[in-house]
Design a protein around this motif. Structure first.
Motif, PDB file in Angstrom:
ATOM      1  N   VAL A 175       0.788   5.872  11.957  1.00  0.00           N
ATOM      2  CA  VAL A 175       1.483   5.153  10.886  1.00  0.00           C
ATOM      3  C   VAL A 175       2.768   5.900  10.539  1.00  0.00           C
ATOM      4  O   VAL A 175       2.722   7.096  10.229  1.00  0.00           O
ATOM      5  CB  VAL A 175       0.588   5.020   9.642  1.00  0.00           C
ATOM      6  N   SER A 212       8.209   2.759   7.812  1.00  0.00           N
ATOM      7  CA  SER A 212       7.687   1.416   7.529  1.00  0.00           C
ATOM      8  C   SER A 212       7.247   1.302   6.076  1.00  0.00           C
ATOM      9  O   SER A 212       7.546   0.309   5.398  1.00  0.00           O
ATOM     10  CB  SER A 212       6.511   1.122   8.456  1.00  0.00           C
ATOM     11  N   LEU A 213       6.570   2.299   5.553  1.00  0.00           N
ATOM     12  CA  LEU A 213       6.144   2.281   4.162  1.00  0.00           C
ATOM     13  C   LEU A 213       7.337   2.299   3.216  1.00  0.00           C
ATOM     14  O   LEU A 213       7.377   1.571   2.208  1.00  0.00           O
ATOM     15  CB  LEU A 213       5.229   3.468   3.881  1.00  0.00           C
ATOM     16  N   ASP A 258       9.088  -1.191   3.198  1.00  0.00           N
ATOM     17  CA  ASP A 258       8.297  -2.191   2.484  1.00  0.00           C
ATOM     18  C   ASP A 258       8.371  -1.963   0.982  1.00  0.00           C
ATOM     19  O   ASP A 258       8.453  -2.924   0.176  1.00  0.00           O
ATOM     20  CB  ASP A 258       6.835  -2.139   2.936  1.00  0.00           C
ATOM     21  N   ASP A 265      -0.113  -0.190   3.428  1.00  0.00           N
ATOM     22  CA  ASP A 265       0.644   0.849   4.135  1.00  0.00           C
ATOM     23  C   ASP A 265       0.458   2.224   3.497  1.00  0.00           C
ATOM     24  O   ASP A 265       0.355   3.246   4.195  1.00  0.00           O
ATOM     25  CB  ASP A 265       2.132   0.494   4.144  1.00  0.00           C
ATOM     26  N   LYS A 317       0.808  -5.597   0.901  1.00  0.00           N
ATOM     27  CA  LYS A 317       1.268  -4.957   2.125  1.00  0.00           C
ATOM     28  C   LYS A 317       1.668  -3.507   1.877  1.00  0.00           C
ATOM     29  O   LYS A 317       1.344  -2.597   2.659  1.00  0.00           O
ATOM     30  CB  LYS A 317       2.432  -5.743   2.719  1.00  0.00           C
TER      31      LYS A 317
END
Length: 614
Positions: free
Chosen positions: A384, A388-389, A392, A466, A462
């Motif tokens: 992960v 990306s976190l 978002d 995450d 979402k």
């Protein structure tokens, strides 16, 4: 074959007394002549016997040295040679008696196993079956019965088990054998019947083993008494040359008398009486010692060998004949079965090979490689990414900020404060609108903000997912090394168990492991020492008790030198305790203290408690 060491005490005393002979002052002429060890036969013999401090001389070397004294005058150098030969003869006799006693001990141990173990009794009965059948055929050929059923039960039993016959019954059996074909004489009611032979063959076998064991024990006890006489001789303690040349003749005579009483077996024999009453001359003593080594010692050894031949365990051929007879047919049947099932066997071998290879590769090699990779490069986790976190979360902040500005007309500071609350997970403005819009869902879905608020909440879910995945990824990365070791531990445990079994199996085949039989023998030896040394025993011990003690300590010494690890504290301490037990001058109470210390210190390490439970 290496002779067993009789006793540390005896060997040390013989060596010290032999060296003390070198301190005797010789005349100047002899002192000058001994500088050349090859000048005379006497000096050659002295040179040979001087090696006994390292290698005890053999009886052949001793008799050769004594032969050089024949016809010699009573001179100092000749007396030194005779004294040294006497010490060597004493050592040789002690070693020979001990070797014979140890052989008898091995036979006693075998017959005890046959007597006490029904499985061993059955094995012995099968091993000796051809000999018993031969005896039966010899009996049948001698008496020629019309039928086997007409043979008297006692005669049949004595043919298969010779120990059941005795002098008193043998004459009756032969008398019945002469008339059994006519049926005029019925067998005695006290004789062993066919029922005994049919239903109790193992009992007869165990009874035979008991009789053989008792016969060997009597011979062992006699040799033990002789060993005790040799070890308890006060000449070992006082020395052989304490009075110099003046008393050397009398001292040598005392040593020869002790050897003669042990080897000839009777203190009142004519030869011993003649030697005891005669003056100690070089000729008489050397002749007597020569006769002891050439005649008495071989005769005593031959008596032991004769007894062993009569009561020895089955020979190698007798032990192997069941395998030689049944082995080829069994091997042929197995090979034929294997040939007929060769395809199945090949497939099974391939499957086993693949299974083992897959186990080693998939459950040992790859996990270990993963552990090493984790150590070198760190953990991988779930993969992960933080980007990306972050993206978002920023998208959620913008969505909530725009929604709040349009709905509540917030200022810039208020929007910044709302973004900070969104980063902490607070969506109160959106949820209030969502609650209002739910009052008229159809209208709000078409003209209101219901769909927008739902999409914002989906984005919030979402982000939460995450964030949870990121925390789980960090946890897995921190514990990945632990998980790797936990995963490979069972496979390493399986390999350890299999490897330990294989190592123990190979060590057992090589004789490097103290097995159950060795532990049992040492346990029995320690019990016998405890029986030899009761608190009421006198000090010093009688010859019979002392001989049994030396025989037991010799077994312990052989066990330590053969089975205990070399250069270890265990072996060193064990042998030190054995040396203390061997000393004839030590008090019985002190010996019992040493024996109790051996139980306490070595019993648990060497598994004597497990041997007692077998």
């Amino acid at each position: 074959m290496t002779l067993p060491t009789m006793s540390s005490y005896v060997s040390t005393r013989i060596r010290d007394l032999s060296q003390s002979l070198d301190s005797l002052p010789l005349p100047t002429t002899h002192t000058q002549s001994t500088q050349d060890a090859s000048s005379t036969p006497i000096q050659k013999s002295l040179a040979v016997l001087s090696l006994e401090s390292v290698h005890p001389p053999s009886p052949a070397q001793l008799t050769g040295a004594l032969a050089t004294l024949q016809g010699r005058e009573d001179d100092e150098l000749e007396w030194v040679l005779l004294a040294r030969a006497t010490l060597g003869a004493y050592d040789a006799v002690a070693h020979r008696l001990l070797e014979d006693a140890r052989r008898l001990e091995d036979a006693i141990w075998y017959w005890r196993q046959v007597e006490e173990n029904r499985g061993q009794s059955a094995v012995y009965l099968v091993q000796t079956l051809p000999l018993r059948i031969r005896n039966l055929f010899q009996t049948l050929s001698t008496h020629r019965p019309t039928s086997l059923l007409h043979l008297p039960p006692a005669l049949l039993t004595s043919a298969l088990f010779p120990h059941t016959s005795s002098r008193s019954t043998s004459s009756n059996t032969s008398r019945r054998a002469r008339t059994f074909s006519t049926g005029t004489l019925a067998p005695s009611p006290s004789s062993l019947s066919l029922r005994t032979l049919t239903f109790s063959p193992l009992s007869l076998t165990r009874h035979e083993a008991r009789l053989k064991k008792q016969a060997v024990e009597r011979a062992r006890d006699a040799l033990a008494s002789d060993l005790g006489t040799l070890a308890g001789f006060d000449g070992l303690r006082r020395g052989i040359a304490e009075a110099g040349f003046d008393g050397l003749g009398e001292e040598v005579k005392r040593w020869v008398l002790v050897l003669s009483s042990v080897l000839d077996g009777s203190s009142s024999s004519p030869e011993l009486s003649t030697l005891s009453s005669s003056a100690p001359t070089l000729r008489t003593l050397s002749t007597s010692l020569h006769a002891l080594l050439r005649t008495s010692l071989p005769q005593k050894h031959h008596q032991t060998l004769s007894l062993l031949r009569e009561h020895a365990p089955p020979s190698a051929l007798q032990r192997l004949w069941p395998y030689l007879v049944l082995g080829p047919p069994a091997a042929y049947a197995l090979l034929r079965l294997a040939y007929n099932s060769r395809e199945t066997i090949v497939a099974k071998v391939k499957d086993a090979k693949e299974t083992v290879g897959g186990f080693v590769q998939g459950w040992v090699v790859q996990p270990i490689e993963g552990i090493l990779g984790t150590v070198r490069h760190g953990g991988h986790g779930l993969g992960v990414g933080q980007d990306s976190l972050r993206s978002d979360l920023e998208s959620l902040e913008r969505m909530v900020s725009e929604f709040a500005k349009e709905k509540y007309h917030l200022s810039e500071p208020e929007v910044a404060a709302l973004a900070a609350r969104v980063r902490d997970g607070d969506l109160s403005p959106v949820l209030k609108v969502y609650e209002e819009e739910l009052k008229s869902p159809l209208k709000s879905a078409i003209t209101g903000q219901l769909v927008r608020s739902l999409l914002i909440q989906i984005q919030k879910v979402k982000v939460d997912v995450d964030a949870s995945m990121a925390k789980l990824d960090a946890l897995l990365k921190s514990q990945e090394l632990t998980f790797g070791f936990v995963g490979v531990a069972p496979s390493l445990g399986v390999l350890y168990v299999v490897g330990s079994w294989a190592k123990g199996f190979v060590a057992g085949l090589r004789g490097e492991r103290v097995g159950r039989e060795q532990r049992g023998r040492v346990f029995d030896t320690m019990r016998r020492i405890d029986l030899i040394l009761p608190p009421s025993s006198p000090s010093p011990l009688p010859p019979a008790h002392l001989g049994h003690l030396l025989l037991s300590t010799s077994s312990l010494r052989s066990f330590a030198e053969r089975d205990l690890p070399r250069r270890s504290r265990l072996r060193k301490g064990f042998l030190e305790d054995v040396v203390l037990l061997e000393d004839p001058q030590m008090d019985v109470r002190d010996k019992r203290a040493v024996q109790e210390r051996m139980w306490r210190c070595w019993g648990g390490v060497l598994g004597w408690a497990r041997a007692a439970q077998v």
